[in-house]
Design an enzyme around this catalytic site. Structure first.
Site: not given
Ligand code: NAD
Length: 330
Positions: A40, A58, A84, A126-127, A157, A200, A208, A291
């Site tokens: 990460d 990265d 986000g 994702s949804a 997104y 979220k 809040k 949704r």
């Molecule tokens: P999160 O933002 O907590 O985790 C994503 C991680 O990816 C972060 O820690 C970030 O630092 C890392 N990251 C971003 N860019 C990077 C890069 N260039 N190199 C290395 N690391 C990088 O999000 P999450 O809630 O844990 O979600 C995880 C996955 O699930 C994501 O792909 C998200 O799109 C998907 N998702 C999450 C939800 C949800 O409700 N949390 C819903 C739908 C989809």
């Protein structure tokens, strides 16, 4: 860890291991006996990673990703994304970054998984890929898997996610790579982002309510009549592991069928906190009107679907966020 033990254990790579779902997934894989490498941009914010090895780097950088894959993994979990909450995704201000960053991560990870002959790769979609035109009625959203086409997500997104789903499916089709794709629906729980703009709805609501004294006022974006379903983190990970262990490629929804309005979500959090607060509706990004996950396919393919109640998950989440709020305000 010695080479011998590492060689006996199944190996897993978790991309995005510093994030909310990734850090919980690492814990689960460790409990199941995997040797885990976490990657990460950052380490987990709340507590130490339980990964056997953690590399900060990265995943947009091709050379870095090549180095990560200098060993073969039995299982790869690709969760890293530029993402986000509504305040980050739906304003439009971050669209170029979201699309550029997440596409690069997926292109790099997938190509290296294929070249290094990874056993299986999981992709978290994702949804948000579902068409906006099927989510106009808050009481009756249509989110069964096949309804994703003709595609019309309401955010960039979502467009990046649907492009990447197709990228993973193309690697499966052309190279025989074993791919598993899930569409997550609003995952929440302790140790998730709860402040700063990327949080979220459940986390924002818990924060809040925790910040305001009984009888006070909280603000909410929109009229609160928009509906959603939220899935507790433990159920999400159970679904991910079951999907990985199955022969089903997906995409499949991993979400809850318990639909609530954002007003009802707020009421539930207030009840848990034992506070009665007034809601002030203000304008702000809200996303689609309705949704909720449709779990017919996951039930059919895996013989399982998430069942835990929103209330149970919110209780655990509120306790944790309340602690964070009062820690930081001291
Ligand atoms: P999160 O933002 O907590 O985790 C994503 C991680 O990816 C972060 O820690 C970030 O630092 C890392 N990251 C971003 N860019 C990077 C890069 N260039 N190199 C290395 N690391 C990088 O999000 P999450 O809630 O844990 O979600 C995880 C996955 O699930 C994501 O792909 C998200 O799109 C998907 N998702 C999450 C939800 C949800 O409700 N949390 C819903 C739908 C989809």
């Amino acid at each position: 860890m010695s080479r011998t033990i590492k060689n006996i254990k199944k190996t897993a790579l978790v991309c995005g291991a510093g994030g909310f779902i990734g850090s919980h997934l690492v814990k689960k894989l460790k409990k199941e006996g995997f040797w885990v490498l976490g990657v990460d941009l950052k380490k987990p914010e709340y507590g130490r990673s339980e990964a056997d090895k953690f590399i900060v780097g990265d995943l947009r950088d091709q050379m870095f990703v090549k180095k990560v894959f200098n060993q073969r993994f039995d299982e790869v979990y690709q969760l890293a994304a530029d993402m986000g909450g509504a305040g980050y995704i739906f304003t439009g201000d971050n669209d170029a970054n979201i699309m550029h960053n997440s596409s690069l991560i997926n292109l790099n990870v997938l190509q290296n998984a294929q070249e290094s002959k990874a056993g299986k790769i999981f992709y978290s979609s994702s949804a948000c890929i579902y068409p906006a035109y099927n989510q106009l009625d808050p009481k009756n959203p249509k989110l069964f898997e096949e309804s994703a086409y003709p595609a019309a997500p309401d955010s960039e997104y979502g467009w990046e996610k649907i492009f990447s789903e197709r990228l993973y499916l193309a690697y499966h089709k052309n190279f025989g790579l074993k791919v598993r794709i899930a569409r997550f629906h609003n995952i929440f729980g302790p140790e998730g982002t709860w402040t700063g703009g990327k949080e979220k709805a459940p986390a924002a609501m818990c924060r809040k309510v925790a910040q305001v004294k009984d009888g006070g006022i909280i603000e909410m974006w929109g009229d609160g009549k928009q509906t959603r379903s939220f899935l507790y983190i433990d159920e999400c990970l159970e679904g991910v592991r079951r999907l990985m262990n199955s022969n089903f490629t997906g995409p499949v929804n991993i979400g809850s069928e318990e639909m609530v309005s954002i007003n009802q979500l707020a009421e539930m959090v207030m009840e848990i906190a034992g506070k009665k607060l007034k809601i002030k509706h203000i304008s702000g990004p809200q996303g689609v009107r309705g949704r909720k996950s449709d779990n017919r396919l996951i039930k059919k393919k895996l013989g399982w679907k998430p069942t835990s109640s929103l209330r149970d998950g919110l209780e655990k989440t509120y306790v944790w966020i309340n602690e964070q709020v009062h820690k930081t305000s001291k």
